[in-house]
Enzyme design. Structure first.
Site, PDB file in Angstrom:
ATOM      1  N   LYS A 190       0.839  -1.185   0.000  1.00  0.00           N
ATOM      2  CA  LYS A 190       0.000   0.000   0.000  1.00  0.00           C
ATOM      3  C   LYS A 190       0.880   1.242   0.000  1.00  0.00           C
ATOM      4  O   LYS A 190       2.021   1.137   0.460  1.00  0.00           O
ATOM      5  CB  LYS A 190      -0.970   0.019   1.186  1.00  0.00           C
ATOM      6  CG  LYS A 190      -0.389  -0.251   2.573  1.00  0.00           C
ATOM      7  CD  LYS A 190       0.795   0.492   3.099  1.00  0.00           C
ATOM      8  CE  LYS A 190       0.677   1.965   3.343  1.00  0.00           C
ATOM      9  NZ  LYS A 190       1.960   2.560   3.870  1.00  0.00           N
ATOM     10  N   TYR A 208      -4.305   4.478   6.312  1.00  0.00           N
ATOM     11  CA  TYR A 208      -4.827   3.583   7.359  1.00  0.00           C
ATOM     12  C   TYR A 208      -6.089   4.164   7.998  1.00  0.00           C
ATOM     13  O   TYR A 208      -7.025   3.440   8.305  1.00  0.00           O
ATOM     14  CB  TYR A 208      -3.768   3.327   8.442  1.00  0.00           C
ATOM     15  CG  TYR A 208      -2.691   2.372   8.014  1.00  0.00           C
ATOM     16  CD1 TYR A 208      -2.872   0.997   8.095  1.00  0.00           C
ATOM     17  CD2 TYR A 208      -1.495   2.841   7.517  1.00  0.00           C
ATOM     18  CE1 TYR A 208      -1.893   0.114   7.705  1.00  0.00           C
ATOM     19  CE2 TYR A 208      -0.496   1.965   7.119  1.00  0.00           C
ATOM     20  CZ  TYR A 208      -0.697   0.596   7.207  1.00  0.00           C
ATOM     21  OH  TYR A 208       0.288  -0.269   6.806  1.00  0.00           O
TER      22      TYR A 208
END
Ligand code: NAD
Length: 358
Positions: free
Chosen positions: A123, A208
């Site tokens: 990511k 996140y």
């Protein structure tokens, strides 16, 4: 104190099956041997039952030789960025794990698909939605699978919290707070270079908060509003944002208030329901996420004792098992692209000062 045992973990997709024979395991080439690959992913793969490291791709031959020696990888399976495409001729390599700076994810994923390999990519999936689309299209053209390194999707306390929320244990969700950040150092590192990182704290750690707001609510936002800030006299923040706060509005009316920072430590998620609250604090550590719940606003926060899972084994074995037809694909390219779509909306809102529909 509630305890979640093996049955619950199996329900959350954590494998309780026996290990595959070594020659039946999915063979991975690691592309990029930086801190995350060496400190977490390679050691994590050694704990896996269905994957094994078989090759390395690195621009540093000495480092690659040391890592190969450490993990018993044949020195003929060490590649560099110039001869990377020749992995297509190596049948030991079933999949690659891209652990490069964000701005290199799209190119190295597409080249791996062209070489006929499955791809796990860290990511954030890429720097732009257009790059995400190209990665997904390349996977489809090759008939190979793509998974993004969303390790929290395999974290047992996180999954237990999601379970409690879906079971209505704190009533309808009203507001979510999601905070992630750390103090970044060396101003010359790639994370502070716009071309290599795609952005600042939002791309690296704020993703996140965004991902948590989506999995905790179980909904997709329809609207975003955001601010970014960077002190341009600080050598670290010449090119990318230092702090970003953003609000998300979800179809049910749930609101999420999210923070991310490269200049202070943040790591906490709170879900406020009509009848109580759920807290994950810390919210996204590599291990040791703590889940607490308060029901009916009367007993205060109670710790929920969850048998821990291994995020790295979960994501890598989960991918291998899905490829073997023994489980669902989670954290797909479409999931990674959805975060990038919202991130583009967040940056647009911060730039224009307007609310942005996503
Ligand atoms: P790092 O700086 O430690 O490693 C980057 C690697 O890329 C190094 O081996 C470096 O040599 C190589 N590289 C190749 N070309 C480069 C270039 N032009 N500039 C800089 N480095 C180059 O970074 P990292 O922390 O290992 O991060 C790598 C990826 O992993 C990033 O996408 C990051 O977002 C992701 N990550 C994910 C997590 C997680 O918890 N899922 C944690 C840390 C990092």
């Amino acid at each position: 104190m509630a305890t979640l045992g093996a049955a619950s973990l199996a329900k959350f997709g954590v494998s309780t099956l026996l290990a595959a024979e070594p020659d039946k395991r999915l063979g991975f080439a690691f592309v990029g041997l930086g801190g995350f690959a060496r400190d977490h992913l390679l050691p994590g793969m050694m704990r896996c039952k269905f994957c094994k490291p078989v090759a390395l791709v690195s621009g540093h031959p000495e480092k690659a030789a040391t890592v190969a020696n450490q993990y018993g990888i044949d020195s003929k399976n060490i590649y560099n960025y110039d001869n990377y495409d020749s992995i297509k001729d190596n049948p030991q390599i079933d999949a690659v794990y891209i652990v490069l700076p964000n701005g290199m994810h799209a190119e190295y994923t597409i080249r791996a698909f062209q070489a006929g390999k499955h791809v796990m990519c860290e990511k954030p999936m890429a720097n732009t939605v257009a790059e995400c689309q190209a990665m997904i299209a390349a996977g489809k053209a090759a008939g190979k699978k793509l998974q993004i390194g969303y390790r929290m999707h395999w974290d047992a306390p996180t999954l237990a919290c999601i379970d409690a929320l879906r079971n209505g244990e704190i009533g309808p969700i009203q507001i979510i707070e999601a905070e992630t950040g750390f103090t970044i150092g060396d101003p010359t590192q790639w994370r502070l270079n716009r071309k290599l990182a795609g952005g600042g704290c939002l791309m690296d750690i704020g993703i996140y908060s965004l991902s948590a707001a989506r999995y905790l609510s179980g909904e997709e936002p329809t609207e975003v509003f955001a601010h970014t800030y960077h002190d341009t006299s600080d050598p670290r923040f010449k090119e990318v944002e230092q702090n970003c706060d953003f609000q998300l509005k979800f179809p049910s009316g749930v609101l999420a208030s999210c923070l991310s920072s490269y200049d202070t430590n943040l790591n906490r998620y709170v879900v406020h329901g009509r009848d109580g609250q759920c807290v994950l604090d810390p919210g996204q550590p590599y291990e040791g996420a703590k889940f607490q719940i308060e029901r009916r606003h009367i007993h205060g926060l109670q710790a929920v004792d969850v048998t821990p899972s291994d995020q790295f084994v979960g994501e890598m074995d989960g991918f291998a098992q899905a490829i073997n037809g023994n489980g669902p694909f989670k954290a797909t390219g479409e999931e990674g692209m959805q975060d990038m779509r919202i991130i583009e909306g967040i940056y647009e809102s911060a730039r224009t000062g307007e609310r942005v529909k996503v």
